[in-house]
Design a protein around this motif. Structure first.
Motif, PDB file in Angstrom:
ATOM      1  N   ARG A  14       0.841  -1.187   0.000  1.00 50.38           N
ATOM      2  CA  ARG A  14       0.000   0.000   0.000  1.00 50.38           C
ATOM      3  C   ARG A  14       0.881   1.242   0.000  1.00 50.38           C
ATOM      4  NH1 ARG A  14      -4.101   0.481   4.888  1.00 50.38           N
ATOM      5  NH2 ARG A  14      -4.771  -1.480   3.922  1.00 50.38           N
ATOM      6  N   ARG A  15       0.533   2.222  -0.812  1.00 52.04           N
ATOM      7  CA  ARG A  15       1.312   3.449  -0.881  1.00 52.04           C
ATOM      8  C   ARG A  15       1.267   4.187   0.450  1.00 52.04           C
ATOM      9  NH1 ARG A  15       3.365   7.131  -4.590  1.00 52.04           N
ATOM     10  NH2 ARG A  15       3.220   9.302  -3.953  1.00 52.04           N
ATOM     11  N   ARG A  16       2.449   4.581   0.952  1.00 55.50           N
ATOM     12  CA  ARG A  16       2.531   5.288   2.223  1.00 55.50           C
ATOM     13  C   ARG A  16       1.992   6.709   2.062  1.00 55.50           C
ATOM     14  NH1 ARG A  16       4.927   4.112   6.664  1.00 55.50           N
ATOM     15  NH2 ARG A  16       5.968   2.361   5.668  1.00 55.50           N
ATOM     16  N   ARG A  17       1.122   7.095   2.968  1.00 51.25           N
ATOM     17  CA  ARG A  17       0.553   8.444   2.941  1.00 51.25           C
ATOM     18  C   ARG A  17       1.225   9.294   4.007  1.00 51.25           C
ATOM     19  NH1 ARG A  17      -2.024   8.628  -1.910  1.00 51.25           N
ATOM     20  NH2 ARG A  17      -3.291   6.750  -2.204  1.00 51.25           N
ATOM     21  N   THR A  18       1.800  10.412   3.588  1.00 46.63           N
ATOM     22  CA  THR A  18       2.397  11.343   4.538  1.00 46.63           C
ATOM     23  C   THR A  18       1.694  12.690   4.425  1.00 46.63           C
ATOM     24  OG1 THR A  18       4.083  11.958   2.905  1.00 46.63           O
ATOM     25  CG2 THR A  18       4.662  10.241   4.490  1.00 46.63           C
ATOM     26  N   ALA A  19       1.807  13.469   5.479  1.00 49.47           N
ATOM     27  CA  ALA A  19       1.138  14.777   5.519  1.00 49.47           C
ATOM     28  C   ALA A  19       1.960  15.852   4.812  1.00 49.47           C
ATOM     29  CB  ALA A  19       0.885  15.183   6.967  1.00 49.47           C
ATOM     30  N   PHE A  20       3.059  15.460   4.178  1.00 54.00           N
ATOM     31  CA  PHE A  20       3.920  16.426   3.505  1.00 54.00           C
ATOM     32  C   PHE A  20       4.462  15.809   2.218  1.00 54.00           C
ATOM     33  CE2 PHE A  20       6.345  13.928   6.492  1.00 54.00           C
ATOM     34  CZ  PHE A  20       7.452  13.523   5.773  1.00 54.00           C
ATOM     35  N   ASN A  21       4.768  16.665   1.269  1.00 51.94           N
ATOM     36  CA  ASN A  21       5.420  16.238   0.025  1.00 51.94           C
ATOM     37  C   ASN A  21       6.358  17.375  -0.374  1.00 51.94           C
ATOM     38  OD1 ASN A  21       6.163  14.955  -2.311  1.00 51.94           O
ATOM     39  ND2 ASN A  21       4.315  15.499  -3.440  1.00 51.94           N
ATOM     40  N   SER A  22       7.598  17.263   0.018  1.00 53.23           N
ATOM     41  CA  SER A  22       8.520  18.401  -0.039  1.00 53.23           C
ATOM     42  C   SER A  22       9.523  18.258  -1.187  1.00 53.23           C
ATOM     43  CB  SER A  22       9.275  18.527   1.288  1.00 53.23           C
ATOM     44  OG  SER A  22       8.364  18.604   2.367  1.00 53.23           O
ATOM     45  N   ARG A  23       9.476  19.217  -2.110  1.00 55.52           N
ATOM     46  CA  ARG A  23      10.487  19.292  -3.169  1.00 55.52           C
ATOM     47  C   ARG A  23      11.589  20.271  -2.809  1.00 55.52           C
ATOM     48  NH1 ARG A  23       9.651  17.601  -8.256  1.00 55.52           N
ATOM     49  NH2 ARG A  23      10.438  19.485  -9.284  1.00 55.52           N
ATOM     50  N   HIS A  24      11.263  21.248  -1.985  1.00 54.34           N
ATOM     51  CA  HIS A  24      12.194  22.316  -1.607  1.00 54.34           C
ATOM     52  C   HIS A  24      12.517  22.174  -0.125  1.00 54.34           C
ATOM     53  CE1 HIS A  24      13.733  26.254  -0.593  1.00 54.34           C
ATOM     54  NE2 HIS A  24      13.550  26.744  -1.804  1.00 54.34           N
ATOM     55  N   ILE A  25      13.766  21.754   0.180  1.00 52.04           N
ATOM     56  CA  ILE A  25      14.181  21.542   1.562  1.00 52.04           C
ATOM     57  C   ILE A  25      15.363  22.457   1.865  1.00 52.04           C
ATOM     58  CG2 ILE A  25      14.970  19.856   3.281  1.00 52.04           C
ATOM     59  CD1 ILE A  25      13.560  18.505   0.055  1.00 52.04           C
ATOM     60  N   SER A  26      15.305  23.171   2.970  1.00 48.36           N
ATOM     61  CA  SER A  26      16.355  24.110   3.341  1.00 48.36           C
ATOM     62  C   SER A  26      17.276  23.495   4.387  1.00 48.36           C
ATOM     63  CB  SER A  26      15.744  25.415   3.871  1.00 48.36           C
ATOM     64  OG  SER A  26      15.084  26.102   2.829  1.00 48.36           O
ATOM     65  N   HIS A  27      18.502  23.211   3.968  1.00 46.60           N
ATOM     66  CA  HIS A  27      19.502  22.589   4.826  1.00 46.60           C
ATOM     67  C   HIS A  27      19.984  23.568   5.897  1.00 46.60           C
ATOM     68  CE1 HIS A  27      23.806  21.131   5.468  1.00 46.60           C
ATOM     69  NE2 HIS A  27      23.053  20.107   5.859  1.00 46.60           N
ATOM     70  N   ARG A  28      19.841  23.181   7.159  1.00 43.43           N
ATOM     71  CA  ARG A  28      20.166  24.043   8.298  1.00 43.43           C
ATOM     72  C   ARG A  28      19.469  25.401   8.169  1.00 43.43           C
ATOM     73  NH1 ARG A  28      26.747  22.964   8.779  1.00 43.43           N
ATOM     74  NH2 ARG A  28      26.647  20.782   8.167  1.00 43.43           N
ATOM     75  N   GLY A  29      18.285  25.378   7.587  1.00 43.86           N
ATOM     76  CA  GLY A  29      17.516  26.602   7.428  1.00 43.86           C
ATOM     77  C   GLY A  29      17.959  27.470   6.263  1.00 43.86           C
ATOM     78  N   GLY A  30      18.801  26.928   5.376  1.00 42.55           N
ATOM     79  CA  GLY A  30      19.304  27.741   4.260  1.00 42.55           C
ATOM     80  C   GLY A  30      20.539  28.511   4.668  1.00 42.55           C
ATOM     81  N   CYS A  31      21.572  27.758   5.070  1.00 45.73           N
ATOM     82  CA  CYS A  31      22.725  28.374   5.726  1.00 45.73           C
ATOM     83  C   CYS A  31      23.687  29.064   4.766  1.00 45.73           C
ATOM     84  CB  CYS A  31      23.476  27.339   6.553  1.00 45.73           C
ATOM     85  SG  CYS A  31      24.103  25.935   5.603  1.00 45.73           S
ATOM     86  N   GLY A  32      23.372  29.093   3.480  1.00 43.48           N
ATOM     87  CA  GLY A  32      24.192  29.860   2.557  1.00 43.48           C
ATOM     88  C   GLY A  32      23.759  31.307   2.452  1.00 43.48           C
ATOM     89  N   GLU A  33      22.530  31.592   2.914  1.00 43.65           N
ATOM     90  CA  GLU A  33      21.979  32.945   2.770  1.00 43.65           C
ATOM     91  C   GLU A  33      21.822  33.659   4.103  1.00 43.65           C
ATOM     92  OE1 GLU A  33      18.442  32.564   0.392  1.00 43.65           O
ATOM     93  OE2 GLU A  33      19.529  31.672  -1.290  1.00 43.65           O
ATOM     94  N   ARG A  34      21.810  32.925   5.194  1.00 43.29           N
ATOM     95  CA  ARG A  34      21.789  33.485   6.538  1.00 43.29           C
ATOM     96  C   ARG A  34      22.635  32.577   7.432  1.00 43.29           C
ATOM     97  NH1 ARG A  34      19.614  36.628   3.651  1.00 43.29           N
ATOM     98  NH2 ARG A  34      17.773  37.947   4.049  1.00 43.29           N
ATOM     99  N   ILE A  35      22.989  33.049   8.620  1.00 39.33           N
ATOM    100  CA  ILE A  35      23.729  32.199   9.560  1.00 39.33           C
ATOM    101  C   ILE A  35      22.911  30.949   9.852  1.00 39.33           C
ATOM    102  CG2 ILE A  35      24.651  32.031  11.898  1.00 39.33           C
ATOM    103  CD1 ILE A  35      26.348  33.799  10.190  1.00 39.33           C
ATOM    104  N   GLU A  36      23.543  29.808   9.777  1.00 35.59           N
ATOM    105  CA  GLU A  36      22.846  28.529   9.876  1.00 35.59           C
ATOM    106  C   GLU A  36      22.043  28.378  11.161  1.00 35.59           C
ATOM    107  OE1 GLU A  36      25.863  25.265  11.672  1.00 35.59           O
ATOM    108  OE2 GLU A  36      26.416  25.960   9.676  1.00 35.59           O
TER     109      GLU A  36
END
Length: 314
Positions: free
Chosen positions: A31-53
């Motif tokens: 059976r296909r697993r159902r999750t409450a999210f489907n994320s294509r865009h994930i920010s590593h450490r909150g996007g640590c290249g654009e702000r302090i991690e």
């Protein structure tokens, strides 16, 4: 001998054909697993290249840029607060050679004014916010945002406190347990088995063994998420400390063995998301999606949003 081969070869052929068919059509058995999210865009450490991690400023900026998941690590202070921080020792982040677990919350030093981006060698981030963030503050500010929490230490008190916060803010379906260690993951699942969880290193190796032996279509999987390096970033944007990974042949073989589109498509069909990291250029983002990733993790949320926007138009 010939009579043995007479039975063996048709059985082996039947096994291979059945395995290949079920690899492409996994929902016949699962059976296909159902999750409450489907994320294509994930920010590593909150996007640590654009702000302090891992600061509130970083998380806020990533959400404003349209991220669909925040990735972070957590540790415990001496006085029992769950703090978002990649490292337990604060030397790299603050310049102070001290363990977070030895300090009370009020005594935590500030992040450095400029911090090198781990997965983009020679590039630095800065920002107005240099304070360590509390996990509770992140949950409070972003109640509907999926969050992947990686735990690097088998600290029962830490696991229990993270679980308690997840329950208090009613986000068990959108908060993911993540850890390289199977022992840590075992404790996470024991303490809170309602949260989705990702593959550990050991389980990832087993996944590959199942895939190459043809057993994968027959094996039940409890994980909701596979997070793995995009191998081509190694020794280019990411300089590893492990000497084995400095060998180009090893990295080449790692890519050939792990980046299998048929494997990723099988997992996707079973409802298991595949996130490749850390992709900090358009070229790497494209490669990750071409390999079959369902989502990409980046230190640059603006860059990733721009790529996804252009890709949608195309």
């Amino acid at each position: 001998m010939s009579s043995f081969l007479y039975f063996l070869l048709p059985a082996l052929g039947g096994y291979i054909l059945t395995s290949v068919y079920l690899l492409k059509n996994p929902r016949i058995l699962h059976r296909r697993r159902r999750t409450a999210f489907n994320s294509r865009h994930i920010s590593h450490r909150g996007g640590c290249g654009e702000r302090i991690e891992s600061t509130m400023e970083a998380f806020t900026h990533a959400v404003e840029q349209g991220t669909q998941m925040l990735e972070m690590d957590c540790h415990l202070t001496h006085d029992g607060y769950v703090v978002v921080s990649h490292d337990e020792n604060l030397l790299r982040q603050t310049g102070c050679d001290v363990a977070m677990s030895s300090l009370n919350l009020q005594d935590l030093p500030l992040y450095k004014e400029r911090l090198e981006v781990t997965f983009y060698a020679g590039h630095y981030s800065s920002g107005a916010d240099r304070k360590f963030a509390l996990l509770e503050d992140v949950f409070r500010k972003f109640p509907g945002m999926p969050i992947s929490i990686e735990l690097k230490e088998n600290n029962i008190q830490l696991i229990e406190k993270v679980s308690e916060l997840v329950r208090r803010y009613q986000r068990e379906d959108i908060t993911i347990w993540a850890s390289v260690s199977s022992n840590i993951m075992k404790e996470c699942r024991r303490i809170n088995g309602s949260m989705p969880y990702s593959f550990t290193k050991k389980r990832g190796v087993l996944l590959l063994l199942f895939f190459y032996s043809g057993l994968l279509p027959f094996v039940p999987l409890g994980e909701s998420l596979l997070q793995f390096y995009l191998p081509c970033i190694i020794n280019r944007t990411f300089i590893p400390e492990n000497p084995i990974l400095k060998n180009r042949l090893v990295v080449y073989l790692l890519e050939k063995v792990t980046m299998r589109k048929s494997l990723f498509k099988h997992l996707e069909a079973r409802g298991i998301q595949v996130h490749l990291f850390v992709c900090n250029t358009d070229e790497d983002i494209k490669k990750a999606f071409d390999f079959g990733a369902t989502g990409v993790m980046s230190d640059y949320p603006t860059l990733l949003s721009s790529y996804l926007c252009r890709n949608r138009r195309q």
